[in-house]
Design an enzyme around this catalytic site. Structure first.
Site, PDB file in Angstrom:
ATOM      1  N   ASP A 138       0.837  -1.192   0.000  1.00 21.05           N
ATOM      2  CA  ASP A 138       0.000   0.000   0.000  1.00 21.05           C
ATOM      3  C   ASP A 138       0.877   1.249   0.000  1.00 21.05           C
ATOM      4  O   ASP A 138       2.024   1.219   0.465  1.00 21.05           O
ATOM      5  CB  ASP A 138      -0.893   0.038   1.241  1.00 21.05           C
ATOM      6  CG  ASP A 138      -1.998  -1.012   1.200  1.00 21.05           C
ATOM      7  OD1 ASP A 138      -2.257  -1.550   0.115  1.00 21.05           O
ATOM      8  OD2 ASP A 138      -2.601  -1.262   2.260  1.00 21.05           O
ATOM      9  N   GLN A 139       0.326   2.340  -0.478  1.00 26.21           N
ATOM     10  CA  GLN A 139       1.076   3.589  -0.555  1.00 26.21           C
ATOM     11  C   GLN A 139       1.696   3.960   0.794  1.00 26.21           C
ATOM     12  O   GLN A 139       2.851   4.376   0.866  1.00 26.21           O
ATOM     13  CB  GLN A 139       0.171   4.724  -1.034  1.00 26.21           C
ATOM     14  CG  GLN A 139       0.887   6.065  -1.149  1.00 26.21           C
ATOM     15  CD  GLN A 139       0.020   7.140  -1.768  1.00 26.21           C
ATOM     16  OE1 GLN A 139      -1.102   6.888  -2.200  1.00 26.21           O
ATOM     17  NE2 GLN A 139       0.522   8.359  -1.828  1.00 26.21           N
TER      18      GLN A 139
END
Length: 313
Positions: A138-139
């Site tokens: 995930d970012q």
């Protein structure tokens, strides 16, 4: 035409008389899809320096080589940016990803991604490779990221993941006092019908298995070690919320009872994202066939969070 470094296999005595196809599929574990692709390449499959059809028999001592045409990611713009390289060889690039950066360009977000930096890095090295992340983070998740440098390596590690042979270990800071020092969460996960970008535990969801172990308990939170058997979107975040211990800094999956603590954390200024870090990644290296592991230490913001929690305890 340029090629990646060839994959080499020396036929042992016990495989004397095997079909070349058998050696490729059963010993080198080349998938049917990839084999069909390699067969179309001019020098794709060679035995003792000569191009061969896959229905010929091999002899002990034969040198089998697989060559794949080198590729580049023409749709990814190169960009000079810092990369934290943990390891790089002819088959793999292992990075320690920073939080706040996405792995691959998306619609409307074509720059400032890991892919842009990697393409630039390879361009400077004079290496022709297509950007192939074996998995994604995930970012806002930091930690170990594995990138394959050719389709064979990508296939090999992906299949290890499907067989649950890849060891992925995370460190997470979660709210509350975790009663059980270790445990397994098995709640199925799917999209929330009312909020499609959010995942929930639901009986009709996809199978998901998360194991955890408490590393350190603080006054109002805990540091836990987490390892996965499956890889559902937001799996750790959803499962830890499900057992009443959402991740610190995770506004999407927080719980009302931790609002006061979350406000105190936000006021401290020591964390601006979900407290999740991909700490360790282990698998059988497709080139050496040996078990290999890569680790990324806690980044600065999570180390600061760790100190803050210790001081409050």
């Amino acid at each position: 035409m340029s090629y990646y470094e060839p994959l080499v296999y020396i036929v042992p005595e016990e495989e004397e008389g095997f079909l070349l196809k058998t050696v490729l599929q059963k010993r080198l574990m080349v998938s049917r899809k990839l084999l069909s692709r390699i067969k179309l390449t001019e020098q794709g499959i060679m035995v003792n320096g000569e191009r061969k059809y896959i229905n010929v028999k091999v002899n002990a001592g034969d040198r089998v080589e697989i060559r794949m045409e080198a590729e580049v990611s023409e749709d990814i713009l190169p960009q000079d940016m810092p990369l934290h390289i943990l390891h790089e060889d002819e088959q793999l690039l292992i990075l320690a990803k920073d939080a706040g950066i996405i792995v691959h360009p998306t619609h409307g977000h074509y720059m400032n991604t890991i892919a842009n930096g990697v393409v630039y890095h390879w361009q400077q090295m004079g290496v022709s490779c297509r950007f192939r992340p074996v998995h994604r983070l995930d970012q806002e998740t930091s930690g170990v990221l594995c990138i394959a440098k050719n389709p064979y390596v990508h296939q090999q590690i992906s299949e290890q993941m499907i067989r649950h042979e890849v060891k992925k270990e995370y460190l997470a800071f979660v709210w509350g006092t975790v009663a059980e020092p270790k445990g397994t969460i098995t709640g199925p996960i799917d999209r929330d019908p009312e909020q499609p970008h959010v995942r929930i535990v639901t009986p009709d969801g996809y199978s998901a298995v998360t194991h955890y172990e408490v590393v350190e308990q603080f006054a109002s939170a805990a540091l836990v070690r987490i390892w996965l058997e499956t890889g559902r979107t937001h799996q750790i975040r959803v499962h830890m919320r499900h057992i009443g211990h959402p991740l610190l800094g995770d506004k999407m999956y927080t719980l009302p009872q931790f609002e006061a603590e979350a406000e105190g954390l936000e006021a401290s200024g020591c964390l601006s994202r979900q407290a999740l870090h991909a700490h360790r990644l282990g698998f059988q290296h497709p080139g050496t066939r040996e078990w290999t592991e890569y680790r990324a230490p806690l980044p600065g913001d999570l180390s600061e969070l760790h100190r803050w929690l210790q001081e409050k305890s």
